[in-house]
Design a protein around this motif. Structure first.
Motif, PDB file in Angstrom:
ATOM      1  N   ARG A 185      -6.795  -0.235  -0.917  1.00  0.00           N
ATOM      2  CA  ARG A 185      -7.771  -1.408  -0.910  1.00  0.00           C
ATOM      3  C   ARG A 185      -7.018  -2.221  -1.952  1.00  0.00           C
ATOM      4  O   ARG A 185      -6.533  -2.161  -2.960  1.00  0.00           O
ATOM      5  N   LEU A 186      -6.709  -3.352  -1.222  1.00  0.00           N
ATOM      6  CA  LEU A 186      -5.901  -4.403  -1.860  1.00  0.00           C
ATOM      7  C   LEU A 186      -6.551  -5.917  -1.893  1.00  0.00           C
ATOM      8  O   LEU A 186      -7.163  -6.133  -1.129  1.00  0.00           O
ATOM      9  N   LEU A 187      -6.525  -6.511  -3.040  1.00  0.00           N
ATOM     10  CA  LEU A 187      -6.954  -7.811  -3.028  1.00  0.00           C
ATOM     11  C   LEU A 187      -6.400  -8.798  -1.912  1.00  0.00           C
ATOM     12  O   LEU A 187      -4.743  -8.612  -1.876  1.00  0.00           O
ATOM     13  N   ARG A 232      -6.547  -2.484  -5.843  1.00  0.00           N
ATOM     14  CA  ARG A 232      -7.815  -2.536  -6.424  1.00  0.00           C
ATOM     15  C   ARG A 232      -8.313  -0.827  -6.355  1.00  0.00           C
ATOM     16  O   ARG A 232      -9.176  -0.463  -7.131  1.00  0.00           O
ATOM     17  N   SER A 246       0.915  -1.224   0.016  1.00  0.00           N
ATOM     18  CA  SER A 246       0.162   0.129   0.008  1.00  0.00           C
ATOM     19  C   SER A 246       1.037   1.242  -0.251  1.00  0.00           C
ATOM     20  O   SER A 246       0.653   2.278  -0.777  1.00  0.00           O
ATOM     21  N   ASN A 287     -11.650 -10.775   1.843  1.00  0.00           N
ATOM     22  CA  ASN A 287     -10.966 -10.394   0.735  1.00  0.00           C
ATOM     23  C   ASN A 287     -10.178  -9.569   0.304  1.00  0.00           C
ATOM     24  O   ASN A 287      -9.536  -9.506  -0.797  1.00  0.00           O
ATOM     25  N   TYR A 288     -10.497  -8.711   1.026  1.00  0.00           N
ATOM     26  CA  TYR A 288      -9.686  -7.329   0.711  1.00  0.00           C
ATOM     27  C   TYR A 288      -8.757  -6.701   1.874  1.00  0.00           C
ATOM     28  O   TYR A 288      -9.549  -6.948   3.106  1.00  0.00           O
ATOM     29  N   TRP A 289      -7.551  -6.178   1.964  1.00  0.00           N
ATOM     30  CA  TRP A 289      -6.984  -5.500   2.883  1.00  0.00           C
ATOM     31  C   TRP A 289      -7.444  -3.767   2.567  1.00  0.00           C
ATOM     32  O   TRP A 289      -7.259  -3.499   1.411  1.00  0.00           O
ATOM     33  N   VAL A 290      -7.821  -3.155   3.718  1.00  0.00           N
ATOM     34  CA  VAL A 290      -7.898  -1.569   3.407  1.00  0.00           C
ATOM     35  C   VAL A 290      -6.893  -1.364   4.300  1.00  0.00           C
ATOM     36  O   VAL A 290      -7.122  -1.425   5.800  1.00  0.00           O
ATOM     37  N   ASP A 328     -14.817  -7.170   3.612  1.00  0.00           N
ATOM     38  CA  ASP A 328     -15.498  -8.259   2.793  1.00  0.00           C
ATOM     39  C   ASP A 328     -15.231  -9.588   2.996  1.00  0.00           C
ATOM     40  O   ASP A 328     -14.861 -10.244   1.976  1.00  0.00           O
TER      41      ASP A 328
END
Length: 92
Positions: A76-78, A85, A11, A39-42, A36
């Motif tokens: 936001r990452l997968l 993303r 990030s 499913n995602y890192w924020v 989610d």
């Protein structure tokens, strides 16, 4: 699935690589969490607001408040592979 440390590193690299934070800024990690259903890192960072303190003649109290203002960016990452993303400004 990537772990927290890798999510933070990717990030930060994305923010710096796209010149979304001023050079030489002290960037602070504010928070990082899985969202989610995992499913995602924020990952959210803050840095000194580059516009803070530009207004002249505001008086010492308001100038001091503006000088300490920070800007925030959330990346936001997968979670599967760390692909970025999205990046957005966060307003507080």
């Amino acid at each position: 699935m990537i772990e927290l440390k890798e999510a933070v590193t990717k990030s930060l690299d994305a923010l710096k690589g796209m010149s979304l934070v001023p050079e030489q800024s002290i960037i602070e990690l504010e928070e990082a969490e899985l969202e989610d259903g995992g499913n995602y890192w924020v990952v959210t960072f803050s840095y000194p607001d580059p516009k803070a303190g530009v207004e002249a003649g505001l008086g010492p109290n308001l100038s001091a408040v503006l000088r300490n203002k920070r800007s925030y960016k959330a990346v936001r990452l997968l979670a599967v592979d760390g692909t970025v993303r999205g990046i957005k400004s966060v307003y507080v």
